[in-house]
Design a protein around this motif. Structure first.
Motif, mmCIF file in Angstrom:
data_model
loop_
_atom_site.group_PDB
_atom_site.id
_atom_site.type_symbol
_atom_site.label_atom_id
_atom_site.label_comp_id
_atom_site.label_asym_id
_atom_site.label_seq_id
_atom_site.Cartn_x
_atom_site.Cartn_y
_atom_site.Cartn_z
ATOM 1 N N LYS A 103 10.376 0.597 14.242
ATOM 2 C CA LYS A 103 9.808 1.608 13.386
ATOM 3 C C LYS A 103 9.350 1.065 11.964
ATOM 4 C CE LYS A 103 7.155 5.016 12.597
ATOM 5 N NZ LYS A 103 5.982 5.663 13.422
ATOM 6 N N GLU A 110 2.053 8.202 3.630
ATOM 7 C CA GLU A 110 1.468 9.076 4.718
ATOM 8 C C GLU A 110 2.502 8.703 6.181
ATOM 9 O OE1 GLU A 110 -2.579 7.556 6.112
ATOM 10 O OE2 GLU A 110 -2.964 7.717 4.007
ATOM 11 N N LEU A 111 2.859 7.404 6.118
ATOM 12 C CA LEU A 111 3.636 7.236 7.223
ATOM 13 C C LEU A 111 5.252 7.900 7.224
ATOM 14 C CD1 LEU A 111 3.003 3.235 7.684
ATOM 15 C CD2 LEU A 111 2.147 5.276 9.115
ATOM 16 N N GLU A 113 6.832 -1.789 12.056
ATOM 17 C CA GLU A 113 5.690 -1.378 12.338
ATOM 18 C C GLU A 113 4.971 -1.100 11.098
ATOM 19 O OE1 GLU A 113 4.439 2.783 14.469
ATOM 20 O OE2 GLU A 113 5.674 1.359 15.626
ATOM 21 N N ILE A 114 5.954 0.132 10.139
ATOM 22 C CA ILE A 114 5.636 0.276 8.796
ATOM 23 C C ILE A 114 5.171 -0.851 7.754
ATOM 24 C CG2 ILE A 114 6.502 1.557 6.874
ATOM 25 C CD1 ILE A 114 7.976 3.506 8.678
ATOM 26 N N LYS A 136 -0.319 4.429 1.882
ATOM 27 C CA LYS A 136 -0.073 4.328 3.452
ATOM 28 C C LYS A 136 1.411 4.479 3.586
ATOM 29 C CE LYS A 136 -1.995 3.160 7.344
ATOM 30 N NZ LYS A 136 -2.444 1.855 7.767
ATOM 31 N N ARG A 175 4.483 -3.888 8.535
ATOM 32 C CA ARG A 175 3.452 -4.567 8.778
ATOM 33 C C ARG A 175 1.893 -4.113 8.490
ATOM 34 N NH1 ARG A 175 5.666 -5.865 14.091
ATOM 35 N NH2 ARG A 175 6.719 -8.102 13.897
ATOM 36 N N SER A 176 2.061 -2.516 8.320
ATOM 37 C CA SER A 176 0.842 -1.800 7.971
ATOM 38 C C SER A 176 0.769 -1.551 6.355
ATOM 39 C CB SER A 176 0.858 -0.475 8.929
ATOM 40 O OG SER A 176 1.689 0.290 8.678
ATOM 41 N N ILE A 177 1.776 -1.829 5.733
ATOM 42 C CA ILE A 177 1.752 -1.691 4.391
ATOM 43 C C ILE A 177 1.658 -2.740 3.406
ATOM 44 C CG2 ILE A 177 2.474 0.634 4.326
ATOM 45 C CD1 ILE A 177 5.180 -0.242 3.222
ATOM 46 N N ASP A 212 0.952 -1.067 0.033
ATOM 47 C CA ASP A 212 0.046 -0.083 -0.034
ATOM 48 C C ASP A 212 0.966 1.243 -0.112
ATOM 49 O OD1 ASP A 212 -1.671 2.039 0.492
ATOM 50 O OD2 ASP A 212 -2.931 1.014 2.343
ATOM 51 N N ARG A 261 0.665 -6.755 2.223
ATOM 52 C CA ARG A 261 -0.334 -7.533 2.237
ATOM 53 C C ARG A 261 -0.025 -8.890 1.657
ATOM 54 N NH1 ARG A 261 -5.469 -8.624 0.129
ATOM 55 N NH2 ARG A 261 -4.855 -7.074 -1.672
#
Lengths: 687, 79
Positions: free
Chosen positions: A265, A141-142, A268-269, A138, A271-273, A135, A275
């Motif tokens: 960090k 954004e991060l 974290e990034i 995302k 994991r959230s972007i 993503d 898939r």
């Protein structure tokens, strides 16, 4: 209407980890045209190209491929100094989508530097193949900076990238505090920032204070030096030492802790972007590696692959070599000699000197080009790193790492790009050792000499004899390396660390670019030097103590004997070469071979008054060599100075001192080994 | 705890400690090899280099070859 002030050009820096496709992006942006030089004071390549966007000229600077911005590697210091001190309008961070964590570590380091940056999320096609989707909005954004997905090889996404460059080069805001280091360290950072503001305000005009503070807390030697160079800097450092000591009561290893915070960090990034769209399974790379990096099967595969590389180069190039020699050394040469308009000496200079010189260089061009094409293919696929892994154990016994294998293999094509390729070795001692042994890799120019001698003397065993030269070549290179590491470049190596990228389909544009870059080095250096050398030889051959001998000297061995060249050959064959049993003609060939090995066979052909094709038969008939003196001659050709161009390259890489060193050790080693062979031959009664 | 250089090929190990100078630390860290990290030992030559996969829970896991010298400085535990 008044003339508007022309818009100022922008400077854009391109940063990325190795294997991120940074070079492809650079080439796509600049159209492949680049000015290549060195970074000031070091022999690390600096590439600069230009990109025209609308009416704006953008200068694109290719930073070295790096993993971070620490002070432990020269590449990294160069990159960060460029970003901080030269202050480019924009930094493009190339992120490898298939290797996000590593790429993002660099990205965060650059953002922490306060650079105005954008991210090119490259190789998204490969990432998708590997089963992940990213993503990118995302991610943008991060990170707080724009992100463009790209596939540099196909050019997809590059229009968007260009648009974004133009938009953001005019200015953008950087976010400095993406990574939060936790209360304790954050407080310490604030304290150091205060210190800097009150003690060295001048420094802060140039460097972002948060970055300097972080680096001081990490005890970065280079930044400490920078701060100390300002008035009031010493006091800052003393105070930082106190703050660090205080922190270390709570956090034992401060540097490790801060790196960990960055990685947290990043995780974290990621994991959230990311898939996972396909479950992880065994990949092609895993399958291939189970064979290709196997300690037995892998070695056999490597031998097979390298053998194929040589065969490919020879088979493909032979018709072209024949064609060139027919057209240039044949037709063109004869046509110029036949011109009635020119005075004979001028026609001879043009035909026998220049045209033959060009022909000699060109006769090697197809072979070298094909060899480098095959090699670039193996490199781009990702196979050369596996060979480096396979040889590392053996090489480490000789004080080298597996990485040295790449310059050595290049050296089998041409020593000039081989010496240059040693730049990729980070360890300074190892790099110098590699550059000094690279000439021992028997280049393609030496092969014809072996062939002629081997066919003249050893007849049916010729193939084995020629092969033995390759064994000598590798053995001597390793032994000399061992000696150099023991006595000259002492000190343990920083260790072998090499990424093993997944195997990929070779990309034609990258392969052809790599091939061309190396071939160009051969053409530029070898071309000019060999050409001058051939003209020089012509001059020595048509003149002698009695003056101009006439252009017939070149085709008449009797006249040649009285030329400077013949005289020189006599002096050598009756002094230093006497114990080796080489006659004056072969001595002349060796002296001329100093300029380039390409010349040896041609010189012998002239001096024996035959064509190159008839040379082996003539050598055999006249009993020029015994098996012993012939083998000694081949060994001598293998070891002594490869060519003037290689020496010039060593000089530009390591300086004159090391060039003289290389020259001396090669001459001594060649002579001693040839002498040993002859002595041994007499001992066992073969002469 | 044992040096990575002596790990079992195919095993999954966790990095416990890294010995050696700052340079070694920095080099390994920037590659993502640090205390606490999981590594899969892909291939290993005894007395020679080792290939490890730096295990990521999401996305592909990159592979790195480490020479014998450096892999004796990385202490791991099999999991």
């Amino acid at each position: 209407m008044s003339i508007e002030k022309t818009r100022k050009g922008f400077v854009v820096a391109l940063a990325g980890v190795p294997n991120s496709g940074k070079s492809s992006i650079f080439n796509k942006l600049t159209g492949g045209k680049a000015w290549v030089g060195n970074w000031p004071g070091v022999t690390i390549e600096k590439k600069v190209g230009t990109l025209r966007l609308d009416s704006v000229e953008v200068e694109v600077v290719d930073l070295p491929g790096i993993y971070g911005l620490t002070a432990y590697s020269l590449d990294e210091i160069i990159a960060r100094n460029f970003i901080v001190e030269e202050n480019p309008d924009l930094v493009i961070i190339v992120v490898n989508a298939t290797n996000l964590e590593r790429s993002l570590y660099l990205a965060l380091s650059i953002l922490e530097l306060g650079a105005n940056a954008i991210v090119a999320l490259n190789m998204i096609d490969l990432a998708r193949e590997q089963g992940i989707e990213i993503d990118y909005q995302k991610l943008s954004e991060l990170l707080g900076v724009p992100v463009v997905p790209t596939v540099a090889v196909t050019g997809s996404g590059l229009q968007n990238l260009k648009k974004l460059i133009l938009e953001r080069a005019k200015g953008g805001k950087a976010r400095l505090n993406i990574v939060n280091y936790g209360d304790d360290v954050e407080n310490a950072i604030k304290k150091v920032e205060e210190l800097l503001k009150s003690n060295v305000p001048e420094l802060l005009k140039k460097y972002p204070s948060r970055w300097i503070s972080i680096k001081l807390l990490e005890w970065d030697e280079d930044v400490i030096r920078k701060v100390k160079s300002y008035a009031g800097g010493d006091e800052v450092i003393r105070e930082v030492e106190r703050i660090r000591a205080e922190l270390q009561n709570k956090i034992e290893d401060l540097e490790l802790y801060m790196t960990e915070r960055r990685y947290q960090k990043i995780l974290e990034i990621v994991r959230s972007i990311v898939r996972q769209i396909k479950p992880k399974g065994i990949t092609w790379t895993d399958l291939l590696d189970s064979v290709l990096t196997h300690r037995v099967l892998g070695v056999f595969s490597a031998i097979a692959v390298l053998y194929m590389l040589f065969r490919f180069a020879f088979e493909i190039s032979t018709p072209f070599v024949d064609l060139f020699s027919l057209l240039i050394n044949g037709y063109l040469h004869d046509w110029i000699l036949g011109l009635k308009l020119l005075p004979p000496w001028l026609a001879s200079l043009l035909a026998d000197g220049i045209v033959n010189g060009v022909g000699t260089v060109l006769s090697f061009l197809p072979l070298i080009t094909m060899f480098f094409l095959g090699l670039a293919f193996l490199e781009d696929v990702g196979y050369m790193t596996r060979i480096a892994y396979l040889v590392d154990k053996v090489f480490s016994k000789f004080g080298l790492s597996g990485k040295t294998v790449i310059p050595l293999v290049i050296g089998f094509g041409c020593n000039v790009p081989a010496v240059m390729a040693t730049r990729a070795i980070e360890d300074e001692n190892e790099r110098k050792t590699a550059a000094l042994i690279a000439p021992l890799a028997t280049c393609s120019a030496r092969l014809p000499v072996y062939m002629v001698i081997a066919y003249a003397i050893f007849k049916r065993a010729a193939g084995g004899v020629v092969l033995s030269m390759y064994v000598w070549s590798i053995t001597l290179a390793l032994l000399v390396a061992l000696a150099l590491r023991k006595f000259v470049f002492k000190g343990s190596s920083t260790g072998f660390v090499m990424e093993m990228p997944p195997y990929i389909m070779p990309r034609p544009d990258i392969i052809s670019m790599k091939m061309w870059e190396r071939t160009k080095k051969f053409l530029r250096k070898a071309g000019t030097v060999i050409l001058i050398g051939v003209v020089f030889i012509w001059l020595l051959s048509v003149t002698g103590p009695s003056g101009f001998l006439g252009v017939n000297a070149l085709s008449s061995p009797e006249l040649l004997e009285h030329s400077w060249a013949g005289l020189l050959g006599r002096v050598f064959s009756e002094t230093v070469f006497k114990p080796l049993g080489w006659d004056w003609r072969t001595s002349v060939a060796l002296i001329f071979g100093f300029i380039a090995k390409e010349i040896v066979v041609g010189t012998m052909a002239i001096l024996y008054g035959v064509g190159e094709k008839g040379l082996p038969a003539t050598l055999a008939k006249l009993h020029v060599f015994t098996p012993v003196t012939g083998y000694a001659f081949m060994l001598f050709v293998l070891i002594y100075v490869p060519c003037v161009a290689t020496m010039a390259t060593i000089r530009s890489e390591l300086g004159s001192r090391y060039m003289l060193f290389a020259l001396t050790y090669e001459l001594i080693l060649a002579y001693l080994l040839a002498l040993t062979v002859v002595g041994f031959g007499h001992l066992i009664g073969v002469s | 705890m044992m040096p990575l250089a002596f790990a079992r090929p195919g095993s999954l190990v966790r990095v416990i400690a890294i010995r050696g100078g700052q340079g070694v630390h920095a080099k390994l860290r920037s590659l993502g090899i640090m205390e606490g990290r999981l590594l899969r030992v892909v291939n290993l030559m005894y007395g020679g280099p080792v290939i490890v996969e730096i295990v990521n829970d999401v996305g592909p896991s990159p592979k790195v070859a480490l020479g014998f010298g450096i892999s004796t400085k990385i202490f791991v535990e099999e999991v």
